[in-house]
Structures are given as C-alpha cells and as structure tokens.
Scaffold this motif. Structure first.
Motif, PDB file in Angstrom:
ATOM      1  N   ILE A 143       0.998  -1.062   0.222  1.00 16.02           N
ATOM      2  CA  ILE A 143      -0.471  -0.425   0.168  1.00 16.02           C
ATOM      3  C   ILE A 143       0.438   1.415   0.184  1.00 16.02           C
ATOM      4  O   ILE A 143       2.409   1.187   0.249  1.00 16.02           O
ATOM      5  CB  ILE A 143      -1.054  -0.013   1.192  1.00 16.02           C
ATOM      6  N   LEU A 144       0.194   2.335  -0.764  1.00 18.46           N
ATOM      7  CA  LEU A 144       0.704   3.421  -0.130  1.00 18.46           C
ATOM      8  C   LEU A 144       0.592   3.779   1.333  1.00 18.46           C
ATOM      9  O   LEU A 144      -0.611   3.805   1.294  1.00 18.46           O
ATOM     10  CB  LEU A 144      -0.461   4.643  -1.276  1.00 18.46           C
ATOM     11  N   TYR A 145       1.374   4.548   2.399  1.00 21.73           N
ATOM     12  CA  TYR A 145       0.963   5.164   3.311  1.00 21.73           C
ATOM     13  C   TYR A 145       2.497   6.206   3.322  1.00 21.73           C
ATOM     14  O   TYR A 145       3.956   5.540   3.866  1.00 21.73           O
ATOM     15  CB  TYR A 145       1.067   4.093   4.271  1.00 21.73           C
ATOM     16  N   ASN A 146       2.772   6.811   4.023  1.00 19.00           N
ATOM     17  CA  ASN A 146       3.687   7.858   4.168  1.00 19.00           C
ATOM     18  C   ASN A 146       3.318   9.117   5.470  1.00 19.00           C
ATOM     19  O   ASN A 146       1.973   9.036   5.513  1.00 19.00           O
ATOM     20  CB  ASN A 146       3.803   8.380   2.879  1.00 19.00           C
ATOM     21  N   LEU A 147       4.190   9.669   5.877  1.00 20.00           N
ATOM     22  CA  LEU A 147       3.849  10.722   6.584  1.00 20.00           C
ATOM     23  C   LEU A 147       2.696  12.332   6.441  1.00 20.00           C
ATOM     24  O   LEU A 147       1.607  12.367   6.920  1.00 20.00           O
ATOM     25  CB  LEU A 147       5.246  11.876   7.296  1.00 20.00           C
ATOM     26  N   ILE A 148       3.391  11.838   5.248  1.00 19.77           N
ATOM     27  CA  ILE A 148       1.914  13.108   4.436  1.00 19.77           C
ATOM     28  C   ILE A 148       0.527  12.537   3.918  1.00 19.77           C
ATOM     29  O   ILE A 148      -0.234  12.794   2.951  1.00 19.77           O
ATOM     30  CB  ILE A 148       2.389  14.562   3.215  1.00 19.77           C
ATOM     31  N   TYR A 149       0.491  10.899   3.342  1.00 19.36           N
ATOM     32  CA  TYR A 149      -0.223  10.486   3.218  1.00 19.36           C
ATOM     33  C   TYR A 149      -0.408   9.444   4.437  1.00 19.36           C
ATOM     34  O   TYR A 149       0.609   7.930   3.472  1.00 19.36           O
ATOM     35  CB  TYR A 149      -0.285   9.709   1.586  1.00 19.36           C
ATOM     36  N   GLN A 150      -2.460   9.247   4.755  1.00 23.75           N
ATOM     37  CA  GLN A 150      -2.022   9.059   5.955  1.00 23.75           C
ATOM     38  C   GLN A 150      -3.496   8.256   5.578  1.00 23.75           C
ATOM     39  O   GLN A 150      -4.163   7.659   6.869  1.00 23.75           O
ATOM     40  CB  GLN A 150      -2.049   8.945   6.938  1.00 23.75           C
ATOM     41  N   GLU A 151      -4.333   8.020   4.493  1.00 26.13           N
ATOM     42  CA  GLU A 151      -5.615   7.694   4.165  1.00 26.13           C
ATOM     43  C   GLU A 151      -5.706   6.150   4.270  1.00 26.13           C
ATOM     44  O   GLU A 151      -6.599   5.910   4.802  1.00 26.13           O
ATOM     45  CB  GLU A 151      -5.633   7.897   3.520  1.00 26.13           C
ATOM     46  N   THR A 152      -4.158   5.257   4.094  1.00 27.22           N
ATOM     47  CA  THR A 152      -5.005   3.529   4.566  1.00 27.22           C
ATOM     48  C   THR A 152      -4.408   3.518   5.973  1.00 27.22           C
ATOM     49  O   THR A 152      -4.845   2.084   6.511  1.00 27.22           O
ATOM     50  CB  THR A 152      -3.333   3.152   3.650  1.00 27.22           C
ATOM     51  N   ASP A 153      -4.991   3.776   6.754  1.00 27.01           N
ATOM     52  CA  ASP A 153      -4.841   3.971   8.372  1.00 27.01           C
ATOM     53  C   ASP A 153      -5.762   2.787   8.943  1.00 27.01           C
ATOM     54  O   ASP A 153      -4.842   2.191   9.131  1.00 27.01           O
ATOM     55  CB  ASP A 153      -4.962   4.967   8.547  1.00 27.01           C
ATOM     56  N   GLU A 154      -6.120   3.336   8.240  1.00 25.44           N
ATOM     57  CA  GLU A 154      -7.755   1.569   8.462  1.00 25.44           C
ATOM     58  C   GLU A 154      -7.755   0.616   8.695  1.00 25.44           C
ATOM     59  O   GLU A 154      -7.717  -0.313   8.207  1.00 25.44           O
ATOM     60  CB  GLU A 154      -9.313   2.469   8.640  1.00 25.44           C
ATOM     61  N   LEU A 155      -7.156   0.664   6.667  1.00 24.01           N
ATOM     62  CA  LEU A 155      -6.671  -0.641   5.804  1.00 24.01           C
ATOM     63  C   LEU A 155      -5.570  -0.745   6.697  1.00 24.01           C
ATOM     64  O   LEU A 155      -5.624  -2.337   6.747  1.00 24.01           O
ATOM     65  CB  LEU A 155      -6.570   0.087   4.418  1.00 24.01           C
ATOM     66  N   LEU A 263       5.896   5.579  18.772  1.00 25.58           N
ATOM     67  CA  LEU A 263       4.407   6.569  18.857  1.00 25.58           C
ATOM     68  C   LEU A 263       3.609   5.889  19.443  1.00 25.58           C
ATOM     69  O   LEU A 263       2.820   4.759  18.757  1.00 25.58           O
ATOM     70  CB  LEU A 263       4.293   6.995  16.977  1.00 25.58           C
ATOM     71  N   SER A 264       2.964   6.227  20.081  1.00 21.76           N
ATOM     72  CA  SER A 264       1.670   6.371  21.027  1.00 21.76           C
ATOM     73  C   SER A 264       0.802   6.696  20.427  1.00 21.76           C
ATOM     74  O   SER A 264       0.774   7.385  19.344  1.00 21.76           O
ATOM     75  CB  SER A 264       1.515   6.261  22.763  1.00 21.76           C
ATOM     76  N   PRO A 265      -0.407   5.936  20.830  1.00 22.38           N
ATOM     77  CA  PRO A 265      -1.534   6.792  19.316  1.00 22.38           C
ATOM     78  C   PRO A 265      -2.509   7.198  19.511  1.00 22.38           C
ATOM     79  O   PRO A 265      -2.869   8.214  18.721  1.00 22.38           O
ATOM     80  CB  PRO A 265      -2.750   5.547  20.092  1.00 22.38           C
ATOM     81  N   SER A 266      -2.049   8.672  20.836  1.00 20.16           N
ATOM     82  CA  SER A 266      -2.325   9.557  20.835  1.00 20.16           C
ATOM     83  C   SER A 266      -0.981  10.593  20.167  1.00 20.16           C
ATOM     84  O   SER A 266      -1.445  11.543  19.394  1.00 20.16           O
ATOM     85  CB  SER A 266      -2.005   9.832  22.526  1.00 20.16           C
ATOM     86  N   ALA A 269      -1.810  10.514  16.504  1.00 23.07           N
ATOM     87  CA  ALA A 269      -3.159  11.171  15.733  1.00 23.07           C
ATOM     88  C   ALA A 269      -2.576  12.244  16.344  1.00 23.07           C
ATOM     89  O   ALA A 269      -3.417  13.236  14.844  1.00 23.07           O
ATOM     90  CB  ALA A 269      -4.268  10.955  17.334  1.00 23.07           C
ATOM     91  N   TYR A 270      -1.786  12.440  16.699  1.00 22.93           N
ATOM     92  CA  TYR A 270      -1.448  14.356  17.007  1.00 22.93           C
ATOM     93  C   TYR A 270      -0.581  14.435  15.300  1.00 22.93           C
ATOM     94  O   TYR A 270      -1.110  15.580  14.719  1.00 22.93           O
ATOM     95  CB  TYR A 270      -0.708  14.721  18.468  1.00 22.93           C
ATOM     96  N   ILE A 271      -0.117  13.767  15.474  1.00 25.07           N
ATOM     97  CA  ILE A 271       0.982  13.971  14.009  1.00 25.07           C
ATOM     98  C   ILE A 271      -0.209  13.626  12.752  1.00 25.07           C
ATOM     99  O   ILE A 271      -0.114  14.913  11.702  1.00 25.07           O
ATOM    100  CB  ILE A 271       1.653  13.084  13.438  1.00 25.07           C
ATOM    101  N   ARG A 272      -1.106  12.983  12.447  1.00 28.27           N
ATOM    102  CA  ARG A 272      -2.376  13.625  11.888  1.00 28.27           C
ATOM    103  C   ARG A 272      -3.179  14.009  11.518  1.00 28.27           C
ATOM    104  O   ARG A 272      -2.873  15.122  10.517  1.00 28.27           O
ATOM    105  CB  ARG A 272      -3.002  11.867  11.939  1.00 28.27           C
TER     106      ARG A 272
END
Length: 289
Positions: A143-155, A263-266, A269-272
């Motif tokens: 998949i595509l996933y990076n710092l500035i593309y996090q759309e695939t998070d849930e996937l 990185l904790s989930p919080s 989330a902050y980064i996103r």
C-alpha cells in the motif's frame, strides 16, 4: 547500459551489506528480475525475500486472467532462475476484479501447485484494498502510506487483524520527504515525477510540508530518517520499499530503519492532525498513482 548496471549491482550489494533482505521487483522493471536472480545466486547463503508483480501492463491496462497470471509466474521463475516465487503480487486489481473468482482461484492454485509461496496484492484505490482482504486469497498487501499520506490508516489496521503482511511503497512520497527538494527542483521529462510534481501543485505541496516540519520540529536533514522510522514505528507494518538509485541512499534507508521510534496512539493522532491541517488528504488525487 553497462554503467547503470554497475551502479545497480553496487546498490544491491550495499543493501545486503547493510542488512536489507527484502526486495520488490516486477515483470515491467526492465532487467530487474534477471538481476534479482543473479543476486540470489551471489548471496545464496543469505535468506533473501524477493517480491514480484504482474497483471498491470505498461499502457495501464490490466489482465488478471488465469492464463496471463500463470504465464507471468512461469516467466518470472525463469528470469530469476528459482524453483518458485517468494511473493507474487497482483498489480492493482479493481473492486470488480476481486469479485471475479478467476483471480482468487488462480492465486490459490498457484500456491497449491507450489509455484508461489505467498500471494500479495498491490492496492490502488482503497476500496479495492478492503475487497482484497475479504477475498482471503492473499497473504500480504502493498500500500501507499507515509507521513503526508495517511489515508490507508484504517486499511492497515484491518489487514493486520486479518493476519496479513503489510508492505509500504513510496515511504518518501516520491522523494518529497527526502529533505532535498526545493521550489526550484526540476525533473527530467523521462522521470515519472515530472507528470505530477509540477507547477502550483508542487509548490503548494512543498509549502505544506514546510509547515508540517515546523510544527513537528523536523529539520530537512532529519526528514528522510523521520519519514522511514515514522512508518516502521507501526508494529503492523512488515517492511518499506523506498527506491534507490545510489548506494548512499541505501545506507541512509538502513540507518533510518534501525532508528526505533515509539509513537503512542495519541502521538500518532496528533501527527495526523498536524498533517491534515495543511494537506487535504481525502481530496488528494495526486497520491493515488
């Protein structure tokens, strides 16, 4: 060309020297599969994993018929001079392709016949990613996933829950996260980036990235390292596949991969939240390539 072949060999040797054991190739990558075969021979004592792919033609048309996939696997086996493929990935099937049992049946058959060890899928649009997981015919997704593309998070979360391996492509967002692009960066016409990193869009993207870096306190010199380790800090992710055309890039990637950041989930989330403040992810079609 002899010179570029020499550089490619050096890049591969440097990768192995730096502990890299996973390589991603494809039937359309010039003589890459042939080079992978040579690499396996040179380092036969090492446990290397080679992932290849098929189904997407150079003209962007797709063919996932049993006949085409079977012959692609056979050709890849011959080019790499192996008994079977480690990972065989189907390249960007659509939602409709996944609803056709021919694709899933063929992948199962290839495993049953011992032609491939694992089946994978390159995910284009996210919706097809969910269908790929539902198919139960694959062992990993790319998949595509990076710092500035996090759309695939849930996937990522869903694929992990389903027990799938996750390979991340374009971890540096086509080089944007390498820390070396400036507003004056120009790409050759033969470079794929010249089609989407152009004019206003490119400038806007760079400006947005500068804002993100400022808020997250990431200097240009540390951006590449941060971008790679940000991805690998997610335990669900198996590996990242940045492109390398020079040995020193490989060394930088290997160093970044060794940099364990937690990185904790919080924090994630902050980064996103910061990224989404400057980049409107969901309306962002530039990343889907």
């Amino acid at each position: 060309n002899h010179r570029s072949l020499k550089i490619a060999t050096k890049v591969l040797d440097t990768a192995i020297e730096n502990g890299i054991t996973f390589f991603d190739t494809g039937e359309n990558y010039g003589s890459s599969e042939f080079q992978m075969g040579k690499l396996l021979k040179r380092y036969s004592a090492q446990k290397l994993v080679i992932a290849t792919k098929a189904g997407l033609r150079k003209n962007q048309s797709r063919n996932f018929t049993s006949k085409n996939l079977m012959s692609s696997v056979k050709a890849s086996i011959n080019r790499m001079n192996v008994d079977k493929l480690d990972i065989f990935q189907v390249n960007k099937p659509s939602v409709d392709d996944w609803q056709n049992s021919e694709l899933t049946d063929t992948l199962m058959e290839l495993k049953y016949r011992n032609k491939i060890n694992l089946a994978g899928a390159i995910i284009g649009d996210i919706e097809s990613g969910y269908k790929a997981i539902e198919s139960k015919a694959i062992d990993c997704i790319q998949i595509l996933y990076n710092l500035i593309y996090q759309e695939t998070d849930e996937l990522i979360t869903l694929a992990h829950k389903a027990g799938l391996g996750i390979i991340v492509r374009s971890p540096l967002n086509s080089g944007l996260l390498s820390g070396s692009y400036t507003p004056n960066t120009k790409f050759k016409r033969t470079d794929a980036r010249s089609k989407f990193f152009i004019g206003r869009i490119f400038q806007e993207r760079l400006t947005a990235l500068k804002h993100i870096q400022r808020e997250l306190e990431i200097k240009d010199a540390n951006l590449l390292s941060y971008a790679i380790s940000f991805i690998l800090s997610r335990p669900e992710i198996s590996t990242v596949i940045p492109a390398a055309s020079r040995p020193e890039q490989v060394v930088a990637y290997a160093l970044a991969a060794k940099r364990k950041i937690k990185l904790s989930p919080s924090e994630r989330a902050y980064i996103r939240q910061i990224v989404e403040k400057y980049i409107h992810l969901s309306s962002d079609k530039i990343q889907q390539t």
